[in-house]
Structures are given as structure tokens and as C-alpha cells.
Design a protein around this motif. Structure first.
Motif, mmCIF file in Angstrom:
data_model
loop_
_atom_site.group_PDB
_atom_site.id
_atom_site.type_symbol
_atom_site.label_atom_id
_atom_site.label_comp_id
_atom_site.label_asym_id
_atom_site.label_seq_id
_atom_site.Cartn_x
_atom_site.Cartn_y
_atom_site.Cartn_z
ATOM 1 N N THR A 79 10.991 24.763 -34.830
ATOM 2 C CA THR A 79 11.388 23.972 -33.507
ATOM 3 C C THR A 79 12.416 24.594 -32.649
ATOM 4 O OG1 THR A 79 10.877 21.935 -32.681
ATOM 5 C CG2 THR A 79 12.988 22.317 -33.651
ATOM 6 N N HIS A 80 11.900 24.122 -30.834
ATOM 7 C CA HIS A 80 12.780 24.729 -30.207
ATOM 8 C C HIS A 80 13.263 22.815 -29.313
ATOM 9 C CE1 HIS A 80 9.775 22.981 -27.316
ATOM 10 N NE2 HIS A 80 9.147 23.829 -27.636
ATOM 11 N N SER A 81 14.551 23.156 -29.466
ATOM 12 C CA SER A 81 15.223 22.153 -29.203
ATOM 13 C C SER A 81 17.321 22.272 -28.254
ATOM 14 C CB SER A 81 15.952 21.682 -30.475
ATOM 15 O OG SER A 81 16.991 19.777 -30.087
ATOM 16 N N SER A 82 16.974 21.612 -27.547
ATOM 17 C CA SER A 82 18.750 21.535 -26.830
ATOM 18 C C SER A 82 19.649 20.724 -27.287
ATOM 19 C CB SER A 82 18.455 21.259 -25.786
ATOM 20 O OG SER A 82 18.500 18.862 -25.221
ATOM 21 N N GLY A 83 18.838 20.858 -29.121
ATOM 22 C CA GLY A 83 20.380 20.359 -30.050
ATOM 23 C C GLY A 83 20.384 19.031 -30.677
ATOM 24 N N GLU A 135 7.865 30.754 -26.631
ATOM 25 C CA GLU A 135 7.687 31.842 -26.907
ATOM 26 C C GLU A 135 8.739 32.351 -28.180
ATOM 27 O OE1 GLU A 135 7.453 34.303 -23.589
ATOM 28 O OE2 GLU A 135 5.762 33.831 -22.608
ATOM 29 N N THR A 136 9.720 32.003 -27.866
ATOM 30 C CA THR A 136 10.568 32.532 -29.020
ATOM 31 C C THR A 136 10.238 31.308 -29.972
ATOM 32 O OG1 THR A 136 12.693 32.714 -27.496
ATOM 33 C CG2 THR A 136 13.226 31.928 -29.137
ATOM 34 N N CYS A 137 10.671 30.573 -29.895
ATOM 35 C CA CYS A 137 9.877 29.548 -31.191
ATOM 36 C C CYS A 137 8.453 30.385 -32.132
ATOM 37 C CB CYS A 137 9.382 28.042 -30.261
ATOM 38 S SG CYS A 137 9.702 27.016 -32.625
ATOM 39 N N ASP A 138 7.223 30.779 -31.105
ATOM 40 C CA ASP A 138 6.710 31.085 -31.622
ATOM 41 C C ASP A 138 6.481 32.275 -32.202
ATOM 42 O OD1 ASP A 138 4.613 29.062 -31.160
ATOM 43 O OD2 ASP A 138 4.185 30.449 -28.149
ATOM 44 N N ARG A 139 7.708 33.407 -31.867
ATOM 45 C CA ARG A 139 7.415 34.210 -32.678
ATOM 46 C C ARG A 139 8.151 34.164 -34.024
ATOM 47 N NH1 ARG A 139 12.409 36.292 -32.935
ATOM 48 N NH2 ARG A 139 13.850 35.881 -31.270
ATOM 49 N N VAL A 140 9.389 33.362 -33.607
ATOM 50 C CA VAL A 140 10.361 33.196 -34.903
ATOM 51 C C VAL A 140 8.843 32.027 -36.231
ATOM 52 C CG1 VAL A 140 11.813 31.784 -36.066
ATOM 53 C CG2 VAL A 140 12.368 32.253 -34.133
ATOM 54 N N ALA A 141 7.989 31.735 -35.947
ATOM 55 C CA ALA A 141 7.658 31.220 -36.432
ATOM 56 C C ALA A 141 6.235 31.835 -37.463
ATOM 57 C CB ALA A 141 6.326 30.042 -36.135
ATOM 58 N N ASN A 142 5.739 32.988 -36.431
ATOM 59 C CA ASN A 142 5.189 34.049 -37.329
ATOM 60 C C ASN A 142 5.859 35.013 -37.940
ATOM 61 O OD1 ASN A 142 2.543 32.937 -35.155
ATOM 62 N ND2 ASN A 142 3.161 34.418 -33.796
ATOM 63 N N PRO A 150 7.154 20.473 -33.492
ATOM 64 C CA PRO A 150 7.474 19.554 -32.136
ATOM 65 C C PRO A 150 8.747 19.117 -31.767
ATOM 66 C CG PRO A 150 4.928 19.551 -32.053
ATOM 67 C CD PRO A 150 5.948 19.963 -33.640
ATOM 68 N N PRO A 151 9.399 18.890 -30.820
ATOM 69 C CA PRO A 151 10.052 17.881 -30.998
ATOM 70 C C PRO A 151 9.665 16.359 -30.343
ATOM 71 C CG PRO A 151 10.560 19.277 -28.696
ATOM 72 C CD PRO A 151 9.667 19.682 -29.718
ATOM 73 N N TYR A 152 8.597 16.682 -29.175
ATOM 74 C CA TYR A 152 7.704 15.559 -29.110
ATOM 75 C C TYR A 152 5.902 15.356 -29.533
ATOM 76 C CZ TYR A 152 7.807 18.303 -25.333
ATOM 77 O OH TYR A 152 7.942 19.379 -23.901
#
Length: 327
Positions: A79-83, A135-142, A150-152
Motif C-alpha cells: 500500500t501507500h500511506s502517510s503512516g 507509481e511507486t506502489c504499482d512498481r512494488v506490486a509488479n 488501498p488506504p481508503y
């Protein structure tokens, strides 16, 4: 659930059954001083005392559990998250035996990133923009074959957050309204769906930082935010995103009140200070926003029939070495 635009109370109750073994039924605090000062009865739902220090544990665990029910072969989640969502997903993945990676902006508080790593997840740092996060999240997932949670903007996440309202109304059935600090909208969407299913006349209000401007979009009936969105200049890092999500938006548009409580940094600090000093609760700035909304002129001017007001203290993951009134 993936083909549905909306969720219902049955989805929330199913989430409650999935997660109840692992999450806290968080307490509700009151303050006679606060009530006397601001002229109503206020009830503070302490999700700052939830597992991982925020309400996010509910949605993350429900999403991971639902995912494993449909596909037991996935190696991990990202995921992507501020924390707070990152901590929650790392915790949920650990409970369910999955690997986890969290993409976090380089502005994230160190205390939150350390906690994510403490739950066994990998942290990947990105630029503090919605585009860079995704974009960073998609790269890690791939690269790793992980499933994106997703966060929400996910119906299982939303349903998990909705369990707050079910629990709150069991504790305080006389609630007339609930104030909900809002970022992408997962919590307010879930709370509104559940609360209005249980008590149709209850009002659910968004609390936002300056610059989010949700009320304009709600009144117009369409998303009016700029593209690309920007990150708001607020001390409340947990509610820093400018836009509501694409999945949360139609739910919010249908069931959340069109009046919005907007608070600035000074008001947020006042809300945090009251929680620290008078209620003896450690809260983060996003929670302070909820308290600030309860203190606000807009609340003072609300119809007198709104006697019993719930406030979601959404998290307590604040860096006590860098409290905002000392910076």
C-alpha cells in the motif's frame, strides 16, 4: 464486493465478525468541562487507543482477511500511506502470515515509519505527491507480485471502518451526529453507511483541514478538485490529501451531510491540547481536528436539536519529541 458502487450494513456487520477477535472495542470518553464550555453533550470515541494506534486497523484487517478468503495464494500486500494505514496493513499482514511493503512519502513522521518496520514490513520512500505514491506502489506490486490494498478506496477497507459506527451506537445510542476527520474518505463513508442504517436521522459530518474544500464539491454534486491534486499544508499529516477517493466519493455524496467543518492549524493545536491536558489522551493532529470542529463556531450555530455529538479521535500516532506547539 468489487462490482458494487456502494456497501451496506450487512457488509459492515460481516467485517465486524471478521475482525472482532483482534481489534479493541475502543472506549468513549466524556468531559463535563468541554460540554459546559461548548453547550452540548460530546462523546469522544478513542480510536487513538486502537491496535496500531488508529482506526485504520479495522479496515486493513478486514481487507486482508477478505482477500485471503478469496485467494490464499497471494505472497503479500502493498500500500501507500502517510503512516497509519501502513502500520495497520503491516500489522494485519503479520497476523495473517503475509509479507507486506509500505510506500511512504518522505514527509512521514519517523515514529510512524519505525512502527511500520516494527510490524515486519518493508518501507519504500517516495516523493510526497499522490502520483509518486501510486507509481511507486504499482512498481512494488509488479516486482513482488503483491496485492495492492488501498488506504481508503476499497469497499472492504470502508466496511471495516464502518464498524466504528456500529460500536459507537451500541455504546451511545442517543447520538444525533458524528464528526469524522477525513482524508480520502474511507472512514467517513463507512461510518455514514453504518450509522444511517442503524439510525436514519443521525447526521455525519466531514472534518477537514483548510484547502480541502469538500463542501463546494458536495453542494455542486460533482468532484471539483484540481488535477493533479495537491498535498495540503496542514500539521495533520493523517488528513493531508486534498481529494476524496473515486470509490468513497459516490458513497459520501449520498449519505454524508453537505455541511463540512473546516479547521486551521491553530484550531487543531487547540483541540490536541484539550485532549492532552484535560482528557489525558495522547492524540495526533488529525484527532485534534475533530476536537477543534466540536469547539467551532459552526458547531455552536448548529440546530439545538443536535444535543449528543460524537467525535472520532482517529489516531494517536504523534511524535512526542516534535509536538506542533513547540515547532
Amino acid at each position: 464486493m468489487s462490482g458494487k458502487l456502494h456497501i451496506g450494513i450487512n457488509d459492515v456487520l460481516k467485517a465486524k465478525s471478521r475482525i472482532r477477535q483482534f481489534v479493541h472495542a475502543t472506549p468513549v470518553f466524556t468531559s463535563s468541562t468541554f460540554d459546559q464550555r461548548y453547550g452540548r453533550r460530546f462523546y469522544f470515541k478513542a480510536e487513538n487507543l486502537q491496535k496500531t494506534g488508529s482506526f485504520k486497523a479495522r479496515g486493513a484487517l478486514n481487507a486482508v482477511t477478505a482477500l485471503l478468503e478469496s485467494n490464499r495464494s497471494i505472497p503479500g500486500v502493498v500500500t501507500h500511506s502517510s503512516g497509519n494505514h501502513g502500520q495497520a496493513l503491516a500489522w494485519a499482514a503479520q497476523i495473517r502470515g503475509l509479507k507486506c511493503a509500505v510506500v511512504a512519502p518522505n514527509t512521514s513522521p519517523t515514529v510512524k515509519l519505525d512502527a511500520i518496520r516494527g510490524y515486519g514490513a518493508d518501507v519504500v520512500i517516495c516523493e510526497p505527491t499522490p502520483i509518486s505514491r501510486q507509481e511507486t506502489c504499482d512498481r512494488v506490486a509488479n516486482d513482488k507480485g503483491y496485492h495492492f490494498v488501498p488506504p481508503y478506496d476499497d469497499l472492504d477497507v470502508i466496511a471495516g471502518q464502518g464498524t466504528i459506527a456500529v460500536e459507537f451506537l451500541e455504546q451511545i445510542p442517543q447520538l444525533d451526529a458524528i464528526l469524522v476527520p477525513t482524508s480520502g474518505g474511507g472512514m467517513v463513508a463507512g461510518i455514514a453507511v453504518a450509522a444511517k442504517s442503524i439510525k436514519p436521522d443521525i447526521r455525519v459530518f466531514i472534518v477537514e483541514p483548510n484547502g480541502k474544500d469538500v463542501e463546494r464539491s458536495l453542494v455542486a454534486g460533482e468532484r471539483l478538485w484540481p488535477n493533479p491534486p495537491r498535498v495540503l499544508d496542514t500539521i495533520a499529516d493523517g488528513i493531508r490529501l486534498q481529494q476524496l477517493g473515486h470509490v468513497t466519493w459516490p458513497i459520501i455524496q449520498e449519505v454524508v451531510d453537505k455541511q463540512v467543518f473546516t479547521v486551521n492549524n491553530e484550531q487543531i493545536i487547540d483541540g490536541m491540547k484539550f485532549a492532552f491536558e484535560r482528557m489525558k489522551l495522547v492524540v495526533e493532529a488529525a484527532s485534534g481536528a475533530g476536537v477543534a470542529a466540536a469547539m467551532s463556531e459552526r458547531m455552536h450555530n448548529m440546530d439545538a436539536s443536535i444535543c449528543h455529538v460524537g467525535v472520532i479521535l482517529c489516531g494517536g500516532n504523534t511524535d512526542i519529541e516534535h509536538l506542533p506547539w513547540y515547532t
